[in-house]
Scaffold this motif. Structure first.
Motif, short mmCIF file in Angstrom:
data_model
loop_
_atom_site.label_atom_id
_atom_site.label_comp_id
_atom_site.label_asym_id
_atom_site.label_seq_id
_atom_site.Cartn_x
_atom_site.Cartn_y
_atom_site.Cartn_z
N VAL A 1 0.84 -1.20 0.00
CA VAL A 1 0.00 0.00 0.00
C VAL A 1 0.87 1.25 0.00
O VAL A 1 0.52 2.27 -0.60
CB VAL A 1 -0.97 -0.01 1.21
CG1 VAL A 1 -0.26 0.21 2.53
CG2 VAL A 1 -2.06 1.03 1.01
N ALA A 2 2.04 1.19 0.65
CA ALA A 2 2.95 2.34 0.63
C ALA A 2 3.59 2.51 -0.74
O ALA A 2 3.69 3.63 -1.27
CB ALA A 2 4.04 2.15 1.70
N VAL A 3 4.00 1.39 -1.35
CA VAL A 3 4.65 1.46 -2.67
C VAL A 3 3.69 1.98 -3.73
O VAL A 3 4.03 2.85 -4.52
CB VAL A 3 5.19 0.07 -3.06
CG1 VAL A 3 5.63 0.06 -4.51
CG2 VAL A 3 6.35 -0.32 -2.15
N VAL A 4 2.44 1.46 -3.74
CA VAL A 4 1.50 1.87 -4.77
C VAL A 4 1.16 3.36 -4.63
O VAL A 4 1.02 4.08 -5.61
CB VAL A 4 0.23 1.01 -4.74
CG1 VAL A 4 -0.59 1.23 -3.50
CG2 VAL A 4 -0.64 1.29 -5.95
N THR A 5 1.03 3.83 -3.41
CA THR A 5 0.72 5.24 -3.19
C THR A 5 1.89 6.13 -3.63
O THR A 5 1.68 7.16 -4.26
CB THR A 5 0.40 5.50 -1.71
OG1 THR A 5 -0.63 4.61 -1.29
CG2 THR A 5 -0.08 6.93 -1.50
N ALA A 6 3.10 5.72 -3.31
CA ALA A 6 4.28 6.50 -3.69
C ALA A 6 4.45 6.55 -5.21
O ALA A 6 4.73 7.62 -5.78
CB ALA A 6 5.53 5.92 -3.05
N LEU A 7 4.27 5.41 -5.88
CA LEU A 7 4.41 5.39 -7.33
C LEU A 7 3.36 6.28 -8.00
O LEU A 7 3.65 6.99 -8.96
CB LEU A 7 4.28 3.95 -7.85
CG LEU A 7 5.40 2.97 -7.48
CD1 LEU A 7 5.08 1.58 -7.97
CD2 LEU A 7 6.73 3.44 -8.05
N GLY A 8 2.13 6.23 -7.48
CA GLY A 8 1.07 7.07 -8.04
C GLY A 8 1.34 8.54 -7.82
O GLY A 8 1.17 9.37 -8.72
N SER A 9 1.78 8.90 -6.62
CA SER A 9 2.09 10.29 -6.31
C SER A 9 3.22 10.81 -7.19
O SER A 9 3.16 11.92 -7.72
CB SER A 9 2.49 10.40 -4.83
OG SER A 9 2.91 11.71 -4.51
N ALA A 10 4.26 9.98 -7.38
CA ALA A 10 5.40 10.39 -8.21
C ALA A 10 4.98 10.56 -9.67
O ALA A 10 5.38 11.52 -10.34
CB ALA A 10 6.52 9.36 -8.09
N ALA A 11 4.17 9.63 -10.19
CA ALA A 11 3.76 9.68 -11.60
C ALA A 11 2.97 10.95 -11.89
O ALA A 11 3.09 11.55 -12.96
CB ALA A 11 2.94 8.44 -11.96
N ARG A 12 2.15 11.38 -10.95
CA ARG A 12 1.34 12.58 -11.16
C ARG A 12 2.20 13.84 -11.14
O ARG A 12 1.75 14.90 -11.53
CB ARG A 12 0.25 12.66 -10.09
CG ARG A 12 -0.75 11.51 -10.19
CD ARG A 12 -1.80 11.57 -9.13
NE ARG A 12 -2.71 12.67 -9.33
CZ ARG A 12 -3.79 12.88 -8.59
NH1 ARG A 12 -4.07 12.05 -7.60
NH2 ARG A 12 -4.58 13.89 -8.83
N ARG A 13 3.44 13.73 -10.69
CA ARG A 13 4.35 14.87 -10.67
C ARG A 13 5.41 14.77 -11.77
O ARG A 13 6.43 15.47 -11.72
CB ARG A 13 5.03 14.97 -9.31
CG ARG A 13 4.05 15.12 -8.16
CD ARG A 13 4.80 15.28 -6.88
NE ARG A 13 3.93 15.07 -5.73
CZ ARG A 13 4.20 15.51 -4.52
NH1 ARG A 13 5.32 16.16 -4.30
NH2 ARG A 13 3.38 15.28 -3.53
#
Length: 700
Positions: free
Chosen positions: A358-370
């Motif tokens: 859950v931490a990895v998926v959230t971080a990857l999504g946050s990074a991709a949107r930036r």
């Protein structure tokens, strides 16, 4: 080696990490399946082999999982309070309250609790019984045993409370995971489904999947660009924040690339489509991030291996707790069976298993949107511990195309010689020629007025032509010195020497009698490159290095401007590779390059980072991390996201184990009730999920 291709499916009804693991095992047992992987974080199944979605769905019956083609439309989001599970849980809670008011021990009270259990836990019992018959002890099976056991020893209120709390836990976990998953799904929603195509002077609205490369798209002010393409007509500013994370719109005119999902500003554009919808940049970003989320981080793989051994051990311990003490006369059977059931519930590893993905998926999504595409959890972990970062120069620290940074007229009117030089360079295709023409146009000079005749290019030296009847030469200083009567004058030699020392490429303009102008050209350092190096220093990166194939003088000038203390110039690709290996001896090393000629170094580094990857297939395929825009400031952001992710994973593991341990200690004095056990398990799962959602707000 198998010739079967991997096929992706979308899953619905995947409610817990344990269910995902059990479903993955079931799929692997299907005849014709060579390999299968379920990613709980993205609700995605990847299968290698020959198998239909109907057979796959049958394998998921026990877990209540639906298997859909990856291209199937995503159903519209149902409000949380309208979801079937929430409605059933609410009704079950009302029945339990009614049963409680009837008074403990009455038949009406017992019937009320049974009704609450059936309404709130029917799906749980169905899944749990199927898993028990298969001797598979997941969360549903453990909870079913606990509830049936509580009812068997007459603890009807406890059994109903466990059902309700577990249903609440499932609903809240589903909501929080949906929010994490939407961080990537929202990227796909940025690209419009419809496009306006111009055919024979008429406009026609079609689905984006019907558009073919070469079609002309109409993009009006305020509309989103439907597909990747090249501007065929018009000019406008385009907001590319959705892909690159850039906050400032980028000016686009004829010949410039535009990307699906970006927002057109005030201008009217006609865009010639260059890629089909499924191959657009934003589609590829989503695809790569989905694949990255399926790639397990090292700590995640360790926890999953631990959980596989941990669950059987807990089952044995719970069984011994329920049977051994009363067998030897220490307390009654009812008391110890109750404690064994509580142990069974509280020791469930759900929170632990979900803590990392859950931490990895959230971080990857946050990074991709930036505008930061990270291709796997392992690269997040590596980025967190980077101590050395090596940069290529051209296209990474610099913009990758030369600009005129100094113009000096040595005789006559500056405007006249600038116009002459630009008029001559208009006939050349050399990168320096475009820089001279661009500089003249920006200065407001009419580059079309001088008449150029008898144009000729001298390979590796320069160009010559008759301009308004005068013989003119434009090129390297040593070549110009041979064309001018008497060679280069002392003043011109001094200016050439000064410009060369400053890292500029020098071009001279001359007639056959005198040198009339000097152009100093250099590759412009990217805006923010110097600040980026300072931020890396503040983050504790102890060594920043430049590895470039360019000359020593130019490299030193760029290094001085950006604040990079260590420079290695004149390197071939294999020599960059050697340096990366050498730097890696002292710590984790990242290589930041352009994704093409730096490929060996990018591959050898612990983290390979490609700059300016928008539209670049080479960058998307080669690097571990791709910065989708031209902002070097994303490198410190990568490290911050990596460190924050590792910190959140550690916190999650501590919370998951800490709450379990605290609850287990309460079993010894007999203070742990079944509802407390469920609450501890539910609380741990919710806490780790909500803690991971903080990664959506990592600041730059």
């Amino acid at each position: 080696m198998s010739g079967n291709k991997s096929v992706n499916f979308r899953l619905e009804g995947l409610t817990c990490a344990g269910c995902a693991e059990q479903f993955e095992r079931s799929v692997r047992e299907i005849p014709g399946v060579e390999e299968a992987r379920v990613d709980f974080a993205s609700s995605r199944l990847t299968v290698v082999g020959q198998v239909s979605s109907e057979v796959l769905e049958k394998a998921g019956d026990a877990e209540g999982i639906r298997v859909l083609p990856e291209t199937a439309p995503v159903p519209s989001r149902i409000p949380f309070w309208k979801r079937q599970g929430v409605v059933r849980t609410t009704l079950a809670a009302l029945l339990a309250v009614i049963a409680w008011t009837a008074g403990e021990g009455s038949v009406f009270s017992m019937l009320g609790y049974v009704a609450a259990m059936l309404v709130g836990g029917l799906a749980l019992f169905r899944k749990g019984c199927r898993q028990l018959f298969r001797l598979r002890f997941d969360m549903n099976a453990l909870m079913t045993v606990a509830i049936i056991g509580a009812a068997a020893i007459g603890e009807w209120s406890e059994a109903a409370t466990v059902v309700i709390l577990f249903a609440v836990s499932e609903s809240l976990e589903s909501w929080s995971m949906d929010r994490a998953r939407r961080s990537i799904r929202s990227l796909m929603e940025l690209s419009p489904e419809r496009a306006v195509v111009e055919e024979g002077g008429e406009e026609r609205t079609v689905h984006v999947r019907e558009v073919k490369p070469g079609d002309i798209l109409i993009v009006k002010p305020g509309q989103k660009v439907p597909l990747d393409g090249i501007v065929a007509e018009g000019a406008s500013s385009v907001n590319q924040a959705a892909i690159t994370g850039e906050s400032v719109p980028v000016d686009k005119s004829v010949g410039d690339e535009v990307y699906a999902g970006t927002l057109n500003g005030e201008g009217f554009l006609k865009v010639r489509a260059t890629k089909p919808a499924e191959a657009s940049t934003i589609s590829r970003i989503v695809q790569l991030v989905e694949e990255a989320r399926s790639a397990r981080a090292p700590v995640q793989s360790f926890i999953e291996r631990f959980a596989r051994k941990y669950t059987p051990v807990i089952l044995v311990v719970a069984l011994l707790t329920a049977t051994v003490p009363p067998w030897f006369g220490v307390g009654g059977w009812s008391e110890w069976v109750y404690r064994g059931l509580a142990l069974l519930v509280v020791a469930c590893p759900c929170a632990l298993v979900i803590s990392t993905p859950v931490a990895v998926v959230t971080a990857l999504g946050s990074a991709a949107r930036r505008g930061l595409l990270i291709k796997g959890g392992i690269h997040l972990e590596q980025a967190a511990s980077l101590s050395v970062i090596a940069f290529d120069k051209t296209g990474t620290l610099t913009a990758g195309h030369p600009e005129v940074t100094r113009f000096v007229a040595l005789a006559g009117e500056p405007e006249r010689w600038l116009a002459v030089a630009a008029a001559m360079e208009r006939h050349s295709r050399h990168p320096l020629a475009r820089a001279v023409v661009r500089h003249a146009e920006e200065a407001g000079v009419d580059v079309h007025r001088p008449v150029v005749e008898s144009f000729r290019s001298v390979s590796g030296q320069g160009i010559r032509a008759l301009v308004d009847g005068t013989s003119c030469f434009l090129g390297r200083p040593d070549w110009i010195g041979k064309q001018v009567q008497g060679g280069l004058p002392p003043e011109a030699e001094r200016l050439v020497s000064d410009a060369g020392a400053a890292g500029r490429t020098v071009v001279l303009l001359a007639t056959d009698r005198e040198v009339v102008a000097l152009f100093g050209l250099s590759d412009r350092v990217r805006e923010g490159a110097g600040e980026m190096v300072q931020r890396l220093n503040r983050l504790g990166v102890r060594q920043t290095v430049m590895l470039t194939g360019d000359g020593e003088t130019v490299a030193r000038a760029v290094a001085e401007e950006t604040g990079i203390p260590e420079v290695h110039a004149g390197l071939l690709p294999d020599e960059k590779l050697t340096w990366i290996r050498r730097l890696g001896r002292s710590g984790k090393v990242a290589m930041v390059g352009d994704g093409v000629n730096d490929a060996p170094a990018l591959a050898a580094a612990d983290v390979g980072i490609a700059m300016g990857g928008v539209g670049s297939d080479a960058a998307l395929e080669t690097a571990d991390v791709v910065i989708m825009g031209d902002d070097p400031g994303k490198v410190p952001l990568l490290i911050r996201i990596g460190r924050k992710t590792v910190a959140v994973i550690r916190q999650n593991i501590a919370v998951a184990l800490g709450l379990k341990l605290a609850a287990l200690l309460l079993i010894i004095p007999g203070m742990l009730t079944l509802w407390m056990a469920v609450f501890a398990d539910m609380g741990a799962t919710l806490l780790v999920t909500l803690n991971a959602l903080r990664l959506l707000g990592v600041k730059e």
